[in-house]
Design an enzyme around this catalytic site. Sequence first.
Site, PDB file in Angstrom:
ATOM      1  N   GLU A  81      42.536  35.966   4.075  1.00  0.00           N
ATOM      2  CA  GLU A  81      42.095  34.976   5.067  1.00  0.00           C
ATOM      3  C   GLU A  81      40.739  35.392   5.612  1.00  0.00           C
ATOM      4  OE1 GLU A  81      43.325  33.406   9.547  1.00  0.00           O
ATOM      5  OE2 GLU A  81      44.878  34.244   8.241  1.00  0.00           O
ATOM      6  N   GLU A 132      36.789  30.825  15.091  1.00  0.00           N
ATOM      7  CA  GLU A 132      37.990  30.496  15.855  1.00  0.00           C
ATOM      8  C   GLU A 132      37.565  30.300  17.305  1.00  0.00           C
ATOM      9  OE1 GLU A 132      41.869  32.434  14.411  1.00  0.00           O
ATOM     10  OE2 GLU A 132      40.393  34.055  14.300  1.00  0.00           O
TER      11      GLU A 132
END
Length: 512
Positions: free
Chosen positions: A164, A169
Amino acid sequence: MKITTSLLPTLILTTICSSVLAEPPRPPLGKKWILNETFSDEFNGTELDKSKWFDYHPSWAGREPGIFMPSQISVQDGLMRIKGEKLKQDKVITSADIVTQEGTERTYSIAGGAVISKTETAYFGYYESRFKAAKTTMSTTFWLATRNWDFPGPKPCNDRYGLELDIQESIGRGGDFNGKVFAKGMHANGHFWYADCDGKMQDLRSPKVTFKSDNLASDSFNTYGGWWHNESSASFYYNNSAPKFMRFYSEVKDKPFDQPMGVNLVSETYPFPWVELPNDQELADPAKNVAYYDWVRAYLLVDAKHEQTDKNISRSNPLIYTESITINPTSVALIDNKNIEFLMEYKTNQARLLQIELRNAQGQVIAKSDITVQPGYAFLPYQLASRTKLSEHEQYSIYTSIKPLTSNKNSDVLFSQWVNLANFNTINDLETKLNNLTNIELTDDHSLIIPMEQGVFHYSIFNQGKKLNLTQQMQGITYNNSLDVKGLAKGSYFLQLDGEWVAKFEKTTLAK
């Protein structure tokens, strides 16, 4: 196109102008960025392009209490929107994720959304998106990940791993909770998800990369970019700023990020109480509960000297670049009495005709070249041949222009620029430059550590023969300012980064 290297002169390295809305970083010398259509979308239609995207996550229902629902995804006015809302009634389902088994009961009370690429072929390249976070504690994110977490590990015990790479974010507001830092700036992470011989999944993270800002991620649109270089490293870009670099966790696998991934645009709930859950008031407020994505773009790095026809090259031709040709006058070198060489950048949004003319002091065209190029951003050396003899003591100029392929009229010029040349670089200039380069000592393990700000460069290493006869010994792309030169023989060497002579070094011993 003939490329020579012995007289490539100094190029003043430029930074991307902050006024440019968004474009990839300058490619290394000899390379070109082309848009990868598979993972790019301008969201200019009236609904999500189902040929590219799922409007749900195909292998994850969402982190409790937020569930991914297609109803929360919409496209209008050039924006893809993900709305967070309170469910009228809790939804209880059974599902699995990377750490729990199928059949695990989950209770959801908040609707979020996930736009997930249908293919998982995203590999090395540049990925960027421009978006504005929702004004809640729902996330607004952009990341790459494998949907398979069972790639075989390095041990003979059925160990396994998944990958990932989080480019951004964020949440849209702060509060009295530890995760409030995600409300401002840029936050990138690299996760090596690994189950050892005991089968327990671990989150083995790279050192995080952050960019600070005084503004909330929900105040305005920002551009977030990630350049996945290779199996070991990436760099990140916040609103086209200077990059920050990440080395992937490599204690399990020497080159961990070795699998292609999918692209994800997601709004979810973060773990409570690290981030508090969104309240009912903000989830009911249409001025707060929507995350807005302007576009997502992906780029492939290809050889600039050879125009390629690739199924992934964009056919939509979004207006990414201010189309231009850039030649730095200090980079023009006299190869012989009829040939010059220089370093050139060009940016085009469509297939174009590039025209380059060398003119003498009287304005007469003494050399001309027409180049047909495909869309993209290239940085390469180029050579131009004159019809008459050239002199290092005379004044010249270079005229560059960009035209549509369908017309050669002067009135159809899309871009033009004059570059006045005070003088050419010559063999004597090069000799003086090389003699004055900084000398670098090799490390004990025969590594060359480049003493400058970390960047992404095309490097070339030359050794010197008689009469400044330079021969290229090594070339490639460096991401971490360190070069392994164990394979070089004893001798004197010169280092070039993106066409600029930067250092010299001696190799006095051979590696054992």
